[in-house]
Motif scaffolding. Structure first.
Motif, PDB file in Angstrom:
ATOM      1  N   MET A   1     -24.689  35.342   9.965  1.00 33.85           N
ATOM      2  CA  MET A   1     -23.577  36.152  10.447  1.00 33.85           C
ATOM      3  C   MET A   1     -24.100  37.508  10.878  1.00 33.85           C
ATOM      4  N   THR A   2     -23.732  37.914  12.024  1.00 35.07           N
ATOM      5  CA  THR A   2     -24.180  39.218  12.524  1.00 35.07           C
ATOM      6  C   THR A   2     -23.328  40.307  11.960  1.00 35.07           C
ATOM      7  N   THR A   3     -23.952  41.430  11.751  1.00 34.88           N
ATOM      8  CA  THR A   3     -23.241  42.577  11.209  1.00 34.88           C
ATOM      9  C   THR A   3     -22.208  43.090  12.194  1.00 34.88           C
ATOM     10  N   THR A   4     -22.520  42.963  13.467  1.00 40.13           N
ATOM     11  CA  THR A   4     -21.606  43.454  14.500  1.00 40.13           C
ATOM     12  C   THR A   4     -20.307  42.685  14.483  1.00 40.13           C
ATOM     13  N   ALA A   5     -20.331  41.365  14.385  1.00 38.98           N
ATOM     14  CA  ALA A   5     -19.111  40.536  14.365  1.00 38.98           C
ATOM     15  C   ALA A   5     -18.287  40.826  13.125  1.00 38.98           C
ATOM     16  N   SER A   6     -18.996  40.949  12.015  1.00 39.10           N
ATOM     17  CA  SER A   6     -18.285  41.222  10.770  1.00 39.10           C
ATOM     18  C   SER A   6     -17.573  42.569  10.825  1.00 39.10           C
ATOM     19  N   SER A   7     -18.263  43.564  11.356  1.00 39.35           N
ATOM     20  CA  SER A   7     -17.652  44.886  11.451  1.00 39.35           C
ATOM     21  C   SER A   7     -16.453  44.884  12.394  1.00 39.35           C
ATOM     22  N   ARG A   8     -16.643  44.228  13.526  1.00 37.93           N
ATOM     23  CA  ARG A   8     -15.522  44.168  14.482  1.00 37.93           C
ATOM     24  C   ARG A   8     -14.286  43.483  13.840  1.00 37.93           C
ATOM     25  N   TRP A   9     -14.540  42.427  13.052  1.00 41.96           N
ATOM     26  CA  TRP A   9     -13.417  41.699  12.429  1.00 41.96           C
ATOM     27  C   TRP A   9     -12.678  42.558  11.408  1.00 41.96           C
ATOM     28  N   LYS A  10     -13.438  43.257  10.643  1.00 40.03           N
ATOM     29  CA  LYS A  10     -12.829  44.099   9.640  1.00 40.03           C
ATOM     30  C   LYS A  10     -12.118  45.306  10.255  1.00 40.03           C
ATOM     31  N   ALA A  11     -12.610  45.733  11.382  1.00 37.00           N
ATOM     32  CA  ALA A  11     -12.032  46.913  12.013  1.00 37.00           C
ATOM     33  C   ALA A  11     -10.648  46.615  12.627  1.00 37.00           C
ATOM     34  N   LEU A  12     -10.422  45.373  12.959  1.00 38.74           N
ATOM     35  CA  LEU A  12      -9.146  45.010  13.579  1.00 38.74           C
ATOM     36  C   LEU A  12      -8.046  44.859  12.503  1.00 38.74           C
ATOM     37  N   THR A  13      -6.883  45.489  12.772  1.00 41.11           N
ATOM     38  CA  THR A  13      -5.712  45.282  11.890  1.00 41.11           C
ATOM     39  C   THR A  13      -5.016  43.981  12.257  1.00 41.11           C
ATOM     40  N   ASP A  14      -4.095  43.571  11.431  1.00 37.34           N
ATOM     41  CA  ASP A  14      -3.364  42.325  11.701  1.00 37.34           C
ATOM     42  C   ASP A  14      -2.560  42.433  12.983  1.00 37.34           C
ATOM     43  N   GLU A  15      -2.012  43.612  13.250  1.00 36.77           N
ATOM     44  CA  GLU A  15      -1.216  43.784  14.458  1.00 36.77           C
ATOM     45  C   GLU A  15      -2.092  43.782  15.710  1.00 36.77           C
ATOM     46  N   GLU A  16      -3.364  44.216  15.590  1.00 36.81           N
ATOM     47  CA  GLU A  16      -4.252  44.280  16.745  1.00 36.81           C
ATOM     48  C   GLU A  16      -4.928  42.946  17.029  1.00 36.81           C
ATOM     49  N   LEU A  17      -4.860  42.064  16.103  1.00 36.50           N
ATOM     50  CA  LEU A  17      -5.569  40.786  16.249  1.00 36.50           C
ATOM     51  C   LEU A  17      -4.847  39.911  17.253  1.00 36.50           C
ATOM     52  N   THR A  18      -5.647  39.319  18.163  1.00 39.56           N
ATOM     53  CA  THR A  18      -5.096  38.435  19.182  1.00 39.56           C
ATOM     54  C   THR A  18      -5.819  37.100  19.137  1.00 39.56           C
ATOM     55  N   THR A  19      -5.303  36.181  19.918  1.00 41.17           N
ATOM     56  CA  THR A  19      -5.921  34.835  19.962  1.00 41.17           C
ATOM     57  C   THR A  19      -7.352  34.929  20.507  1.00 41.17           C
ATOM     58  N   ASP A  20      -7.523  35.668  21.543  1.00 46.18           N
ATOM     59  CA  ASP A  20      -8.869  35.786  22.126  1.00 46.18           C
ATOM     60  C   ASP A  20      -9.838  36.427  21.141  1.00 46.18           C
ATOM     61  N   ALA A  21      -9.321  37.406  20.392  1.00 45.11           N
ATOM     62  CA  ALA A  21     -10.203  38.075  19.438  1.00 45.11           C
ATOM     63  C   ALA A  21     -10.634  37.117  18.334  1.00 45.11           C
ATOM     64  N   VAL A  22      -9.744  36.209  17.958  1.00 45.78           N
ATOM     65  CA  VAL A  22     -10.112  35.224  16.923  1.00 45.78           C
ATOM     66  C   VAL A  22     -11.308  34.395  17.396  1.00 45.78           C
ATOM     67  N   TYR A  23     -11.185  33.885  18.620  1.00 42.09           N
ATOM     68  CA  TYR A  23     -12.280  33.027  19.099  1.00 42.09           C
ATOM     69  C   TYR A  23     -13.544  33.838  19.412  1.00 42.09           C
ATOM     70  N   ASP A  24     -13.364  35.021  19.976  1.00 42.46           N
ATOM     71  CA  ASP A  24     -14.548  35.799  20.366  1.00 42.46           C
ATOM     72  C   ASP A  24     -15.331  36.279  19.155  1.00 42.46           C
ATOM     73  N   ILE A  25     -14.618  36.843  18.190  1.00 43.20           N
ATOM     74  CA  ILE A  25     -15.319  37.456  17.058  1.00 43.20           C
ATOM     75  C   ILE A  25     -15.806  36.401  16.080  1.00 43.20           C
ATOM     76  N   LEU A  26     -14.892  35.511  15.670  1.00 43.39           N
ATOM     77  CA  LEU A  26     -15.278  34.524  14.662  1.00 43.39           C
ATOM     78  C   LEU A  26     -16.215  33.465  15.265  1.00 43.39           C
ATOM     79  N   GLY A  27     -16.052  33.249  16.577  1.00 41.86           N
ATOM     80  CA  GLY A  27     -16.944  32.277  17.200  1.00 41.86           C
ATOM     81  C   GLY A  27     -18.398  32.752  17.170  1.00 41.86           C
ATOM     82  N   ALA A  28     -18.593  34.041  17.093  1.00 45.43           N
ATOM     83  CA  ALA A  28     -19.947  34.592  17.061  1.00 45.43           C
ATOM     84  C   ALA A  28     -20.529  34.646  15.664  1.00 45.43           C
TER      85      ALA A  28
END
Length: 1011
Positions: A1-28
């Motif tokens: 797991m890359t530190t960048t993906a993990s940080s980006r995921w944690k930085a996003l709030t529930d309201e900011e999370l989108t479908t594309d972000a799920v696939y982009d961040i977690l897919g990495a």
């Protein structure tokens, strides 16, 4: 797991999370466990993002299925081979590779959430659809309300359902994070029954153990039909509770969801705390309820509904649904609720009706109280329908229960109906009788037995106290059966007559039974046959007609009075008298004569018999008695002119003898006289009493009574007072035994009354002493004494002289009759000589000649044993006369020649007699010669005064009048003083003066003068 993906995921709030972000961040993220855990960690409100999150997380766990595929449970043949089982191998695998265990557990959670997400989508659709339907219903209700009442206030329609907004009572995040039971409770509380049905269908196995808990959260006021799919029902095959059915086959479980997989994870020690806790106080019931437990649940729910809301209809609906589902022992509960619901919703109500009805209160009520409760607010217009639709079904249920209990009571219905009718107001009873007419079809009648109808009507009417409901009573009578009694046995008539005679005694109040109720009266009518009842109804008809006549003339009587008075002449007479005297307030002044003739016709009608031979209310009285009472009523109410018209008209309806008319007029006049407050016969009752005597022809009795009224008016005009100092009343005058004392009172209370001789004598005549010489003499004596007290000696002498003339005339008319045999004459003579003696011996009276004449009359008329007393006074006057003559002669001798002759003493007062007139002298001489009377001893005795006093006190016992105190003036005092001095100077020569005073004292006592 890359530190960048993990940080980006944690930085996003529930309201900011989108479908594309799920696939982009977690897919990495290369770490499946971390990526899957990240998907489980977040629960979002947005459905699409949440769906993408769940799908991505599940896809990251697909690899673990490939690795664990070999550990699937084997079939029965494989399970019999030796070696470790797949379950044991799976536990070992998870023990060595914990990440696979974690992935399997995370996968199960994601799959469950995905299923719940799909459920939530359906729940939202159901909520929106329910809101749309309710909105349409509200629009329809508003339109209906507008059509029914265009002026109704907005928002006046109240419903028990909450307002729908199309939103569920929880959000997606709450639904996914909470236990299913919590969501089911929320849907049940908010009455989201369609959404609850979806939840139960999709999660049947999870919610089944908590079905009773979910039902307890449904509001008690909710309509059971709205949630009937969740209510327990009976499985006839197992005789227990029927399980829920989802309506679709159970879905295949994923490997991660298998119980064996979850058990292996727990055994390997790789479990994560990811499940939502079950709500506290959750009631779990895994096993189906037995039939007795089902009955208990429904009963408990019914009691809770009624106690909490009082909505009997909701409880009844619940019981009816339970019975339709085969729940046992709900029939009796349904009966009670059905009857109670009729009382609460169907029976007429008002603001005072109780609103806290419950089964305990209902079960504690007696049947009579229930019947009264059903009809408590019924009106005459609604009572028949209320009786048919409310009371009769209740009575049928009671009879059925008694039969089921083994105690059949065929008379229960009749008894309860009869008891209510006997206690109901007449207006309500009349409507019930009208709904029980014999002319109606039997099936439509409330009371179907004609005998019972007659018995109840008789008991109700004769037991009623009503005085103003004769039309209602007549309505009841018109509903009675008409039996054919042409062959009626006399025994039946006698039975009815005997029963009514007994009733007359029974209904008479006593100390033990002050009032007789209709229920008591029913006992008398129950043994009668229909023939006897028919006779009783004939009697009732006569009594009702009589009652209407009484009411017409303002003397209403309760119907039982006609029973009490049927053999009581005194009571009938009293009521007829009341009728004749009170009718004056009912008579129309514009048609007074016609109305009074109508009254007489009615009173005479009440003396007649009916066509069936039944006597009227005045059946014991004759027509003459009625006419007598009627005429008395006319006179006592002052209708003198009408009485004259009815008596004197050629076709008058009062047919009474002249003697009877005279007696009635005298009686009424006397009654009015006694009740009069004033003696003036020009006003008030005394005027009526006087005018009553103008009705019959003038007879001696009538004239005498009229004169007495005139005398009463004259006495009152003199302002005579009674002993209490108040003006004397007519009744006091009437009750005075010695009416001459009234003249004495007049003379005492009026200083000048004695001057009016003719007025006083006329008053004497009108008081009833016309042609009564004794009374006339007594009145003259009273006036003479009053004049003497006033020192009016002239009028006193005139009154005395008139008395003497009356006595002389009486004696001349009674020459042929011995005086001793005429008591009246002797009494008059006694009064006369005493009055003359009293005036003749008065020293204040200075007319010596008249005084000697008066003593001469007294000596002529007095008894023999009193003559010496009179002579004593006369000799004193004779001595004074001699002294006066000698003085006069001496004076004259000095002025005239000596040849003039002095007249003889016998020539005084007109010639020859000893005391004046010659005839008096001659009669006195004759009496003295006959008596051979010696010289009176009291001429020389000092006790002459005492003897005279005793003499006249003995006379006073027969003197019937009394006079007040003599008024002493200055002259009187001087006279007495002179006499006193003379007595002290020469007591022997002045014995006559002392006798005179003693006699004066005696006669004063005799007339009532206080000592």
């Amino acid at each position: 797991m890359t530190t960048t993906a993990s940080s980006r995921w944690k930085a996003l709030t529930d309201e900011e999370l989108t479908t594309d972000a799920v696939y982009d961040i977690l897919g990495a993220v290369p770490d499946d466990v971390w990526a899957t855990a990240a998907c489980v960690d977040r629960i979002l409100e947005d459905r699409n993002t949440q769906h993408a999150l769940l799908v991505h997380g599940i896809s990251r766990t697909d690899s673990v299925l490939e690795r664990c595929k070999g550990f699937l449970p084997r079939d029965e043949e494989e399970s019999s081979e030796e070696g470790p089982s797949n379950q044991e191998l799976l536990v070992q695998h998870f023990h060595h590779i914990p990440s696979d265990a974690q992935l399997c557990q995370l996968r199960a959670v994601l799959l469950e959430r995905l299923g719940r997400l799909n459920t939530y989508v359906e729940l939202e659709k159901a909520a929106v659809s329910a809101a749309a339907e309710e909105e349409e219903e509200e629009v329809d209700e508003e339109l209906d309300e507008w059509e029914d009442d265009p002026w109704a206030e907005e928002g006046s329609v109240q419903t028990s359902k909450p307002k729908r907004t199309g939103k569920l009572p929880f959000t997606l995040a709450e639904f996914l994070s909470s236990a299913l039971l919590a969501s089911a409770r929320a849907l049940a509380s908010g009455q989201y029954f369609d959404a609850l049905g979806i939840l139960v269908r999709r999660h049947n196995s999870d919610l089944w153990p908590f079905r009773l808990d979910i039902l307890s959260f449904i509001p008690e006021h909710a309509q059971p039909l709205a949630y009937r799919r969740f209510l327990p029902s009976l499985d006839s095959n197992t005789n227990s509770e029927l399980r829920w059915s989802s309506g679709q086959p159970a879905p295949d479980l994923d490997f991660s969801q298998l119980p064996s997989t979850q058990a292996a994870i727990q055994e390997a020690g790789a479990s994560l705390e990811l499940t939502s806790p079950i709500p506290e106080q959750a009631l779990a019931q895994q096993e189906p309820l037995s039939f007795s437990e089902l009955t208990e649940w429904y009963t408990t729910r019914v009691n809770t509904i009624i106690q909490t809301t009082g909505m009997v209809d909701v409880a009844l609906t619940l019981v009816q649904h339970g019975a339709s589902q085969g729940i046992p022992s709900l029939d009796e509960l349904g009966e009670e609720l059905s009857l109670l619901s009729r009382l609460v919703y169907d029976a007429p109500q008002d603001p005072s009706s109780p609103s806290d009805w419950n089964l305990d209160l209902w079960r504690a009520m007696e049947p009579e109280a229930v019947v009264r409760g059903y009809l408590a607010h019924s009106t005459p217009e609604s009572i028949a329908g209320d009786m048919t639709h409310l009371v009769v079904p209740y009575l049928f249920v009671l009879e059925a229960r008694e039969e089921r209990a083994g105690n059949p009571d065929s008379g229960l219905q009749e008894r309860l109906l009869h008891n209510y009718i006997l206690s109901a107001p007449l207006e309500l009873a009349a409507s019930i009788f009208e709904a029980s007419k014999p002319t109606l079809p039997t099936a439509q009648r409330i009371l179907r037995n004609d005998v019972h109808v007659a018995q109840l009507a008789l008991a109700c009417l004769y037991g009623s106290d009503a005085l103003d409901q004769w039309p209602t009573m007549s309505r009841i009578f018109e509903c009675m059966p008409a039996w054919e009694t042409s062959g009626q046995d006399e025994t039946d008539e006698e039975a009815a007559d005997t029963t009514l005679a007994s009733l007359g005694t029974f209904v008479t109040p006593t100390t033990n039974r002050p009032k007789c109720t209709p229920t008591d009266l029913l006992l008398f009518f129950q043994p009668l046959s229909f023939q006897s009842l028919s006779r009783a109804l004939d009697i009732l008809d006569v009594h009702l007609e009589s009652g209407e006549i009484f009411a017409r003339w303002s003397v209403p009587a309760p119907l039982r009075w006609f029973l009490q008075s049927s053999d009581d002449l005194k009571e009938q007479t009293a009521w007829a008298t009341r009728m004749a005297r009170r009718a004056g307030g009912t008579v129309d002044p514009l048609n007074a004569l016609e109305d009074w003739e109508w009254l007489l016709d009615d009173m005479l009608k009440l003396t007649e018999k009916s066509e069936s031979g039944i006597k009227g209310a005045f059946g014991l009285m004759s027509r003459e008695e009625i006419m007598t009472i009627f005429l008395s009523g006319l006179l006592s109410t002052g209708k003198i002119d009408i009485a004259k018209t009815l008596l004197r008209h050629p076709h008058g309806k009062i047919d009474l003898s002249p003697q009877a008319v005279e007696d009635i007029c005298l009686k009424c006049s006397n009654e009015l006289y006694v009740n009069a407050s004033s003696g003036n016969y020009k006003v008030g009752e005394m005027k009526l009493a006087y005018e009553c005597l103008d009705v019959p022809p003038p007879t001696p009795r009538i004239v005498s009574e009229k004169e007495f009224i005139e005398a009463t008016s004259r006495i009152c005009s003199f302002h005579v007072t009674s002993r209490g100092g108040n003006p004397i009343s007519p009744i006091e005058i009437r009750l005075t035994k010695d009416r001459l004392s009234l003249i004495s009172s007049v003379l005492s209370s009026n200083n000048d009354a004695y001057k009016h001789t003719e007025v006083m004598l006329d008053l004497c005549y009108k008081l009833g002493f016309r042609n009564d010489v004794t009374a006339e003499v007594k009145v003259l004596a009273m006036m003479a004494d009053t004049a003497l007290q006033a020192e009016d000696f002239t009028r006193a002498y005139d009154h005395s002289q008139r008395m003497v003339e009356i006595i002389h005339k009486l004696k001349a008319d009674a020459v042929s009759t011995p005086l001793a045999s005429d008591t009246k004459l002797q009494e008059a003579i006694e009064v006369c000589w005493i009055a003359c003696f009293q005036l003749g011996r008065q020293p204040e009276y200075d007319d010596l000649g008249k005084k000697m004449a008066l003593l001469g009359y007294s000596l002529e008329l007095c008894p023999a044993d009193k003559m010496h007393d009179v002579l004593t006074a006369w000799r004193r006057l004779h001595k004074e006369d001699i002294e006066e003559r000698e003085e006069r002669l001496t004076n004259r001798d000095s002025a005239i020649p000596q040849s003039a002759a002095r007249p003889s003493i016998l020539d005084r007062n007109g010639g020859g007699g000893l005391f004046g007139p010659r005839n008096v002298a001659s009669s006195l001489r004759a009496r003295l010669q006959d008596l051979h009377m010696p010289s009176p001893p009291l001429l020389s005795t000092p006790d002459a005064a005492a003897l005279a006093s005793r003499t006249f006190k003995s006379v006073a016992s027969n003197f019937p009048f009394s006079i007040g105190h003599r008024s002493q003036g200055a002259n009187s005092d001087v006279g007495h003083g002179a006499a006193s001095e003379s007595s002290r100077a020469d007591s022997r020569d002045d014995v006559s003066v002392q006798a005179s005073r003693a006699l004066s004292k005696g006669i004063g006592w005799l007339i009532g003068v206080d000592e």
